[in-house]
Design an enzyme around this catalytic site. Structure first.
Site: not given
Ligand code: SDX
Length: 428
Positions: A266, A309, A367
């Protein structure tokens, strides 16, 4: 809300079960399965692959289109035209503020950026080299001790002041956790700086020299805060909602969200991406291909961090904006040729042409590039997820506020029990 229904036939039941179907503004319709309980049945959905836990008006994600809307506004338009404080107002209250509302909200946040002087003592209990996320779990949870007795979460104004306090104090505590790590004195927030400038000031100013705000860094920091602000019912937001559904203190709920965000699957992925780029090191084709092959190897735990994702089966729209910001910042720093940026871009290019990634619809997520920008701004890797938490606090507290503003029930999932059947304790 239910204008259609699903009919479920179950072997062994003498009549089919009718379940209402609800449609939202956008996105998949939902089947209300609450009626299964009275039929002695549960749904089974480990990892919540096809489960909606609530209804919400805050954020909408279309994974197929790579779309992210905050109260209806696309993230790329917000990133281009708005700022983080305005986005906080939008997420919390549902509409863009007027100029007067913006100024009032920004002033309220500014006036709550200091933390109680006693909180500084919390840090001394941590080892100097404690990961800042471990410190943040502790000190943010500790805020509950300062705001508990007179807090009535059933009152809108008490929920709002809790949200303002959290939005305002998270950057202060985040910077304090960094200063504690590097053994430098804490900086008090300054009321003459905006949100992103204040955070950079508290992070990098020291008593020995005057700290000058770099406008390029301040703009990039504000953009990074905006891109991480909210993302529907992700793991950490669901954690905050579940904790909040018991009536727990909101500061304790946010601490639970910080804990959930820390995992490398995460929010911890941004730090893991930089560790991966450090591990890859040499940007030769064969070396990069070796890591791509490892990511595809079922027997190798290595994953391409910053890729994939649960929802996006297309480009994460935040990753696109983040990549542009990355190019802008490094260009302005004269480091457009940063070797790790080259490796990241090469990884992305190879992965997007590779059948394994194409078949599984794995694209760069939020990210993948953020860490390269943060590193270029001089922010240490162990602070990357802390910055994600600072930003996501508005998302967490907006969902908490939304849930408590309507009727809600305590979250209490059930299970498929596969343990021992009833057996007697041996008494011989
Ligand atoms: C965030 O939910 C949110 O909205 C989160 C977030 C937010 O703003 O709140 O967007 C922020 O958490 C972004 C994600 C950051 N995490 C990473 O970058 C870590 C690397 N990614 C993976 O761990 C993974 O992609 C997840 C955790 C993000 C998603 O996992 P899923 O949806 O459970 O998918 P999966 O693990 O079942 O993967 C499906 C397939 C598997 O292969 P098969 O078993 O089908 O052969 O894809 C493979 C996986 O092995 N796969 C990857 C991969 N991600 C998935 N293979 C290599 N590298 C990867 N990164």
């Amino acid at each position: 809300m239910a204008d259609r229904k699903a009919t479920l036939t179950v072997e062994g039941l003498d009549k089919p079960i009718e379940l209402p179907i609800y449609s939202g503004t956008r996105g998949p319709d939902v089947i209300d399965v609450r009626g299964l309980g009275s039929e002695g049945l549960f749904t089974y959905d480990p990892g919540f692959m096809a489960t909606s836990s609530c209804q919400s008006a805050i954020t909408y994600i279309d994974g197929g289109k790579g779309m992210l809307l905050h109260r209806g506004y696309p993230i790329d338009q917000l990133a281009q035209n708005s700022d983080f404080v305005e986005l906080c107002y939008l997420l919390m209250f549902g509409e863009l503020p007027s100029k007067a509302e913006y100024t009032d909200f920004a002033d309220r946040v500014t006036s709550h950026t200091m933390v109680h002087e006693q909180l500084a003592n919390f840090f001394k209990g941590f080892r100097r080299d404690a990961h800042p996320m471990s410190i943040m779990c502790g000190v943010v949870g500790g805020l509950a001790a300062f705001y508990h007795d007179h807090l009535d979460i059933t009152k809108q104004e008490d929920r709002e002041i809790s949200a303002i306090r959290l939005i305002a104090k998270m950057p202060t505590l985040a910077a304090m956790s960094h200063k504690y790590n590097v053994g430098q004195p804490f900086n008090y927030p300054r009321n003459d700086l905006n949100y992103a400038e204040n955070f950079l000031y508290m992070m990098f100013s020291n008593p020995c020299e005057e700290y000058k705000i770099n406008p390029v860094f301040a703009k990039a920091m504000d953009r990074i805060f905006m891109l991480h602000a909210d993302h529907e019912q992700n793991a950490s937001t669901s954690t905050v909602r579940l904790a909040g559904s018991t009536g727990a203190n909101p500061f304790a709920c946010i601490s639970a969200g910080i804990a959930a965000l820390w995992g490398p699957a995460h929010g911890g992925a941004n730090e893991a991406v930089l560790n991966m780029l450090d591990e890859i090191g040499d940007e030769s084709e064969e070396n990069i291909q070796r890591f791509i092959d490892r990511a595809k190897d079922k027997d190798d735990p290595f994953k391409l961090m910053g890729f994939g994702h649960r929802v996006y089966r297309n480009f994460d729209p935040r990753a696109k904006v983040m990549k542009e910001t990355c190019d802008e910042v490094l260009e302005q720093l004269g480091r457009a040729d940063d070797p790790q940026l080259r490796i990241a871009k090469r990884l992305e290019q190879i992965a997007l042409e590779d059948e394994y990634f194409i078949e599984r619809k794995l694209y760069p997520n939020v990210d993948f590039y953020s860490g390269i920008i943060l590193k270029a701004m001089g922010i240490p890797k162990n602070m990357f997820t802390v910055i994600f938490a600072v930003s996501r606090t508005i998302g967490w507290i907006s969902h908490w506020h939304e849930m408590l503003s309507e009727s809600y029930k305590i979250g209490r999932p059930r299970q498929l029990y596969v343990g021992h059947d009833k057996r007697d304790y041996p008494t011989d």
